[in-house]
Design a protein around this motif. Structure first.
Motif, PDB file in Angstrom:
ATOM      1  N   UNK A  83       0.781  -1.342  -0.005  1.00 37.10           N
ATOM      2  CA  UNK A  83       0.018   0.092  -0.140  1.00 37.10           C
ATOM      3  C   UNK A  83       0.811   1.374  -0.105  1.00 37.10           C
ATOM      4  N   UNK A  84       2.083   1.266   0.835  1.00 37.99           N
ATOM      5  CA  UNK A  84       2.849   2.276   0.797  1.00 37.99           C
ATOM      6  C   UNK A  84       3.444   2.734  -0.392  1.00 37.99           C
ATOM      7  N   UNK A  85       3.847   1.423  -1.188  1.00 39.73           N
ATOM      8  CA  UNK A  85       4.656   1.525  -2.278  1.00 39.73           C
ATOM      9  C   UNK A  85       3.494   2.235  -3.502  1.00 39.73           C
ATOM     10  N   UNK A  86       2.222   1.835  -3.405  1.00 37.40           N
ATOM     11  CA  UNK A  86       1.290   2.413  -4.371  1.00 37.40           C
ATOM     12  C   UNK A  86       0.945   3.820  -4.178  1.00 37.40           C
ATOM     13  N   UNK A  87       1.072   4.241  -2.836  1.00 41.30           N
ATOM     14  CA  UNK A  87       0.936   5.893  -2.488  1.00 41.30           C
ATOM     15  C   UNK A  87       2.091   6.648  -3.251  1.00 41.30           C
ATOM     16  N   UNK A  88       3.286   6.064  -2.968  1.00 41.03           N
ATOM     17  CA  UNK A  88       4.619   6.632  -3.796  1.00 41.03           C
ATOM     18  C   UNK A  88       4.214   6.688  -5.265  1.00 41.03           C
ATOM     19  N   UNK A  89       3.954   5.658  -6.018  1.00 46.60           N
ATOM     20  CA  UNK A  89       3.257   5.626  -7.345  1.00 46.60           C
ATOM     21  C   UNK A  89       2.346   6.840  -7.691  1.00 46.60           C
ATOM     22  N   UNK A  90       1.266   6.844  -6.991  1.00 45.53           N
ATOM     23  CA  UNK A  90       0.547   7.704  -7.168  1.00 45.53           C
ATOM     24  C   UNK A  90       0.951   9.250  -7.286  1.00 45.53           C
ATOM     25  N   UNK A  91       1.728   9.239  -6.130  1.00 45.31           N
ATOM     26  CA  UNK A  91       2.277  10.763  -5.926  1.00 45.31           C
ATOM     27  C   UNK A  91       3.233  11.040  -7.053  1.00 45.31           C
ATOM     28  N   UNK A  92       3.985  10.130  -7.429  1.00 46.39           N
ATOM     29  CA  UNK A  92       5.021  10.128  -8.485  1.00 46.39           C
ATOM     30  C   UNK A  92       4.321  10.755  -9.997  1.00 46.39           C
ATOM     31  N   UNK A 120      16.783   4.588 -15.052  1.00 47.38           N
ATOM     32  CA  UNK A 120      17.468   5.728 -15.649  1.00 47.38           C
ATOM     33  C   UNK A 120      16.337   6.641 -16.638  1.00 47.38           C
ATOM     34  N   UNK A 121      16.479   8.129 -16.471  1.00 48.50           N
ATOM     35  CA  UNK A 121      15.812   8.992 -17.155  1.00 48.50           C
ATOM     36  C   UNK A 121      15.454   8.816 -18.571  1.00 48.50           C
ATOM     37  N   UNK A 122      16.778   8.399 -19.325  1.00 46.29           N
ATOM     38  CA  UNK A 122      16.761   8.049 -20.713  1.00 46.29           C
ATOM     39  C   UNK A 122      15.657   7.080 -21.185  1.00 46.29           C
ATOM     40  N   UNK A 123      15.252   6.400 -20.275  1.00 46.52           N
ATOM     41  CA  UNK A 123      14.137   5.322 -20.600  1.00 46.52           C
ATOM     42  C   UNK A 123      12.687   5.587 -19.672  1.00 46.52           C
ATOM     43  N   UNK A 124      12.858   5.975 -18.481  1.00 47.89           N
ATOM     44  CA  UNK A 124      11.734   6.171 -17.529  1.00 47.89           C
ATOM     45  C   UNK A 124      11.375   7.490 -17.171  1.00 47.89           C
ATOM     46  N   UNK A 125      10.169   8.007 -17.390  1.00 47.55           N
ATOM     47  CA  UNK A 125       9.616   9.293 -17.143  1.00 47.55           C
ATOM     48  C   UNK A 125       9.573   9.379 -15.720  1.00 47.55           C
ATOM     49  N   UNK A 126       9.654   8.542 -14.883  1.00 41.77           N
ATOM     50  CA  UNK A 126       9.487   8.492 -13.296  1.00 41.77           C
ATOM     51  C   UNK A 126      10.665   8.564 -12.732  1.00 41.77           C
ATOM     52  N   UNK A 145      13.887   1.288  -6.471  1.00 43.10           N
ATOM     53  CA  UNK A 145      13.250   0.505  -7.191  1.00 43.10           C
ATOM     54  C   UNK A 145      12.275  -0.648  -6.556  1.00 43.10           C
ATOM     55  N   UNK A 146      12.510  -0.675  -5.245  1.00 37.45           N
ATOM     56  CA  UNK A 146      11.593  -1.504  -4.431  1.00 37.45           C
ATOM     57  C   UNK A 146      10.210  -0.912  -4.369  1.00 37.45           C
ATOM     58  N   UNK A 147      10.094   0.374  -4.784  1.00 40.87           N
ATOM     59  CA  UNK A 147       8.660   0.666  -4.896  1.00 40.87           C
ATOM     60  C   UNK A 147       7.825   0.038  -5.848  1.00 40.87           C
ATOM     61  N   UNK A 148       8.450  -0.382  -6.957  1.00 39.12           N
ATOM     62  CA  UNK A 148       7.771  -1.027  -8.172  1.00 39.12           C
ATOM     63  C   UNK A 148       7.355  -2.538  -7.877  1.00 39.12           C
ATOM     64  N   UNK A 149       7.721  -3.118  -6.801  1.00 37.43           N
ATOM     65  CA  UNK A 149       7.791  -4.546  -6.463  1.00 37.43           C
ATOM     66  C   UNK A 149       7.199  -4.866  -5.229  1.00 37.43           C
ATOM     67  N   UNK A 150       6.009  -5.543  -5.506  1.00 38.26           N
ATOM     68  CA  UNK A 150       5.124  -6.197  -4.390  1.00 38.26           C
ATOM     69  C   UNK A 150       5.872  -6.866  -3.241  1.00 38.26           C
ATOM     70  N   UNK A 151       6.290  -6.822  -2.190  1.00 41.42           N
ATOM     71  CA  UNK A 151       7.079  -7.671  -1.346  1.00 41.42           C
ATOM     72  C   UNK A 151       6.679  -9.127  -1.081  1.00 41.42           C
ATOM     73  N   UNK A 202      11.295 -13.329  -9.625  1.00 37.89           N
ATOM     74  CA  UNK A 202      12.510 -12.137  -9.801  1.00 37.89           C
ATOM     75  C   UNK A 202      12.397 -11.157 -10.306  1.00 37.89           C
ATOM     76  N   UNK A 203      11.027 -10.861 -11.029  1.00 40.65           N
ATOM     77  CA  UNK A 203      10.809  -9.601 -11.655  1.00 40.65           C
ATOM     78  C   UNK A 203      11.016  -8.259 -10.670  1.00 40.65           C
ATOM     79  N   UNK A 204      11.819  -7.107 -11.503  1.00 40.26           N
ATOM     80  CA  UNK A 204      11.977  -6.035 -10.578  1.00 40.26           C
ATOM     81  C   UNK A 204      10.508  -5.274 -10.432  1.00 40.26           C
ATOM     82  N   UNK A 205       9.729  -5.539 -11.400  1.00 41.11           N
ATOM     83  CA  UNK A 205       8.312  -4.880 -11.228  1.00 41.11           C
ATOM     84  C   UNK A 205       7.241  -5.626 -11.322  1.00 41.11           C
ATOM     85  N   UNK A 206       6.130  -5.361 -10.203  1.00 38.39           N
ATOM     86  CA  UNK A 206       4.928  -6.023 -10.121  1.00 38.39           C
ATOM     87  C   UNK A 206       3.724  -5.248 -10.535  1.00 38.39           C
ATOM     88  N   UNK A 207       3.775  -4.075 -10.865  1.00 39.13           N
ATOM     89  CA  UNK A 207       3.051  -3.021 -11.254  1.00 39.13           C
ATOM     90  C   UNK A 207       2.693  -2.806 -12.485  1.00 39.13           C
TER      91      UNK A 207
END
Length: 262
Positions: free
Chosen positions: A51-60, A111-117, A124-130, A135-140
């Protein structure tokens, strides 16, 4: 010490076999009581972190729109190893048949060259559900009706929202949702097919998936249809992105909260 006293002392210091069994039984009972409690505590902690990760994503997401005249971050298909010519909110093509490294490549998130966020978010942990044990670095994934780049010859959303000012009900529009590790692929969360899932939600918290919404609030959604949380898929089977689920109210719930309401 006399033999009699010695025998008494040894009797006081020794456990009988029956007493040992009683102690073992007590320990087993305590373990049976405590382990489920500890497991529930761990599950609750993972959900709270998600839930905390998603709050950070919504804020971003909100910060990005504020810095870009209300335009939402770009979303859509990402090529293998990413593209600096058309950065998206993040990149990554999690198709192991095509890309062997994207699912573990943090550069596509940071890397800003790839990612606008990337200028706003460097954890990087914000993108992954604990609770996601892959082994995926992103869950969302981001709702594919938001900021979607149309691609010729590929399936695209029927409608796409490009400016935050046209959002009518932000509390009812989901931004990000967890995706099943067997179903995650491009950076978006697709819900375009009537009667079928494009990508399956990740029920990492029992029967629940965490979602963040355009007004900033975050909440877990508990699914009611068993097909949503236990699809008939082989483990690690690469998905074809068309999971038939006729009459599934969970699918209706997703479509009603997507910027692409198909």
């Amino acid at each position: 010490m006399t033999a009699k006293r010695k025998g008494v002392a040894e009797g006081l210091n020794a456990f009988s076999f029956v007493e040992l069994l009683v102690v073992i039984a007590i320990i087993a009972v305590l373990a049976g009581v405590l382990l489920p409690v500890l497991a529930k505590g761990k599950t609750a902690a993972w959900r709270a972190k998600c839930i905390s990760n998603h709050r950070q994503l919504a804020l971003t997401w909100s910060l990005y729109t504020g810095d870009n005249e209300g335009r939402v971050a770009q979303n859509g298909y990402a090529p293998d190893r990413g593209s600096t010519a058309k950065p998206l909110w993040v990149q990554g093509y999690y198709n192991i048949a095509v890309s062997k490294t994207d699912s573990t490549n943090t550069d596509l998130l940071l890397n800003p060259r790839f990612a606008q966020f990337a200028p706003y978010l460097q954890d990087v942990r914000v993108y992954h559900c604990p609770a996601d044990k892959s082994k995926n670095v992103r869950s969302v994934g981001m709702d594919w009706g938001l900021g979607f780049r149309k691609e010729t010859g590929l399936r695209n959303p029927e409608t796409t929202l490009l400016k935050v000012e046209v959002i009518v009900a932000p509390a009812s529009l989901f931004l990000f949702g967890d995706i099943d590790a067997r179903s995650i692929c491009w950076p978006f969360f697709g819900t375009d097919y009537l009667g079928a899932f494009f990508m399956l939600p990740g029920a990492y918290h029992g029967r629940q998936t965490v979602f963040s919404f355009a007004d900033g609030h975050v909440r877990p959604k508990e699914w009611g249809d068993p097909r949503t949380v236990r699809p008939s898929l082989k483990t690690y089977e690469w998905p074809n992105h068309s999971y038939s689920s006729d009459g599934n109210r969970d699918l209706v719930w997703l479509r009603e909260r997507s910027a692409n309401p198909r």
